[in-house]
Design an enzyme around this catalytic site. Structure first.
Site, PDB file in Angstrom:
ATOM      1  N   ASP A 232       0.852  -1.180   0.000  1.00 22.02           N
ATOM      2  CA  ASP A 232       0.000   0.000   0.000  1.00 22.02           C
ATOM      3  C   ASP A 232       0.888   1.231   0.000  1.00 22.02           C
ATOM      4  O   ASP A 232       1.697   1.399   0.901  1.00 22.02           O
ATOM      5  CB  ASP A 232      -0.947   0.023   1.185  1.00 22.02           C
ATOM      6  CG  ASP A 232      -2.043   1.056   0.963  1.00 22.02           C
ATOM      7  OD1 ASP A 232      -1.723   2.254   1.064  1.00 22.02           O
ATOM      8  OD2 ASP A 232      -3.183   0.693   0.669  1.00 22.02           O
ATOM      9  N   GLY A 233       0.726   2.057  -1.009  1.00 25.28           N
ATOM     10  CA  GLY A 233       1.573   3.230  -1.159  1.00 25.28           C
ATOM     11  C   GLY A 233       1.227   4.354  -0.226  1.00 25.28           C
ATOM     12  O   GLY A 233       1.989   5.293  -0.079  1.00 25.28           O
TER      13      GLY A 233
ATOM     14  N   ASP B  36      -4.398  -2.146   3.042  1.00 28.67           N
ATOM     15  CA  ASP B  36      -4.261  -0.967   3.900  1.00 28.67           C
ATOM     16  C   ASP B  36      -3.830  -1.368   5.301  1.00 28.67           C
ATOM     17  O   ASP B  36      -2.872  -0.834   5.857  1.00 28.67           O
ATOM     18  CB  ASP B  36      -5.585  -0.204   4.006  1.00 28.67           C
ATOM     19  CG  ASP B  36      -5.916   0.604   2.776  1.00 28.67           C
ATOM     20  OD1 ASP B  36      -5.015   0.805   1.941  1.00 28.67           O
ATOM     21  OD2 ASP B  36      -7.073   1.034   2.661  1.00 28.67           O
TER      22      ASP B  36
ATOM     23  N   GLU C 243       4.574   2.491  -4.294  1.00 29.46           N
ATOM     24  CA  GLU C 243       4.112   1.159  -4.686  1.00 29.46           C
ATOM     25  C   GLU C 243       5.234   0.373  -5.355  1.00 29.46           C
ATOM     26  O   GLU C 243       5.404  -0.821  -5.119  1.00 29.46           O
ATOM     27  CB  GLU C 243       2.917   1.253  -5.632  1.00 29.46           C
ATOM     28  CG  GLU C 243       1.651   1.761  -4.989  1.00 29.46           C
ATOM     29  CD  GLU C 243       1.032   0.785  -4.003  1.00 29.46           C
ATOM     30  OE1 GLU C 243       1.381  -0.410  -3.986  1.00 29.46           O
ATOM     31  OE2 GLU C 243       0.181   1.235  -3.225  1.00 29.46           O
TER      32      GLU C 243
ATOM     33  N   ASP D 208      -2.950  -1.324  -4.796  1.00 27.78           N
ATOM     34  CA  ASP D 208      -4.028  -0.419  -5.197  1.00 27.78           C
ATOM     35  C   ASP D 208      -3.525   0.616  -6.201  1.00 27.78           C
ATOM     36  O   ASP D 208      -4.223   1.547  -6.539  1.00 27.78           O
ATOM     37  CB  ASP D 208      -4.701   0.236  -3.988  1.00 27.78           C
ATOM     38  CG  ASP D 208      -3.789   1.179  -3.228  1.00 27.78           C
ATOM     39  OD1 ASP D 208      -2.590   1.268  -3.560  1.00 27.78           O
ATOM     40  OD2 ASP D 208      -4.273   1.826  -2.282  1.00 27.78           O
TER      41      ASP D 208
ATOM     42  N   HIS E 209     -10.378   2.543  -1.731  1.00 27.71           N
ATOM     43  CA  HIS E 209     -11.375   3.477  -1.213  1.00 27.71           C
ATOM     44  C   HIS E 209     -12.809   3.125  -1.604  1.00 27.71           C
ATOM     45  O   HIS E 209     -13.634   4.002  -1.758  1.00 27.71           O
ATOM     46  CB  HIS E 209     -11.047   4.908  -1.647  1.00 27.71           C
ATOM     47  CG  HIS E 209      -9.622   5.269  -1.404  1.00 27.71           C
ATOM     48  ND1 HIS E 209      -9.061   5.322  -0.139  1.00 27.71           N
ATOM     49  CD2 HIS E 209      -8.606   5.541  -2.255  1.00 27.71           C
ATOM     50  CE1 HIS E 209      -7.787   5.625  -0.236  1.00 27.71           C
ATOM     51  NE2 HIS E 209      -7.478   5.760  -1.502  1.00 27.71           N
TER      52      HIS E 209
END
Length: 161
Positions: free
Chosen positions: A8-9, A139, A52, A74, A129
């Site tokens: 997760d970036g 996340d 990422e 993501d 999201h």
């Protein structure tokens, strides 16, 4: 061996800790025991795509034997770059894209390609999201890993056990 890597970036972690972002490797050993390894990349604020990329590199570099890998991200850009053969085009054009524009973060893309050589990797996009369960998992896991003390630079990259 099959390994799942969750990245997760935007996992900034604890601002008082190493921060940056994290990556989690999950795998089952030959005896059927599930293992989880959390790694903090230790890099602070930068663009999500770069984060990422670094998370993917960290996960692949931590594997020192050939594996079948599912890498969940993501970052649609990261996933599309591999699944839609963008990288092949960039290589043919000497790391240029579009109207002869240089590709951003070329050093990271090259490092990721090098890290990927030993493995059969499937890059899987999990839309962020929107409550997608795999994205929520990315996340949660990556943020926890970002708070961790095991930094990539500190690793001897010992074999997964």
């Amino acid at each position: 061996m099959k390994v799942q890597i969750y990245t997760d970036g935007s996992a900034r972690g604890n601002p008082d800790g190493p921060g940056g972002y994290g990556v989690v490797l999950q795998y089952t050993d030959p005896a059927g025991v599930l293992h989880e390894r959390e790694l903090s990349c230790g890099y602070k604020k930068t663009t999500n795509n770069r984060m990422e990329l670094m998370a993917a590199i960290v996960g692949l570099e931590a594997l020192n034997r050939p594996c079948e890998v599912e890498l969940y991200s993501d970052s649609k850009y990261l996933v599309d770059a591999f699944n839609q053969k963008w990288i092949d085009g960039w290589l043919k054009k000497n790391w240029k894209r579009g109207k002869n524009e240089p590709v951003k973060n070329v050093d990271l893309w090259k490092r990721l390609l090098e890290a990927k050589k030993a493995h059969r990797v499937q890059f899987i996009w999990v839309k962020g999201h929107d409550g997608h369960p795999q994205n929520e998992r990315c996340d949660r896991l990556a943020t926890t890993a970002a708070d961790g003390k095991e930094l990539l630079d500190d690793l001897g990259l010992a074999p997964l056990s």
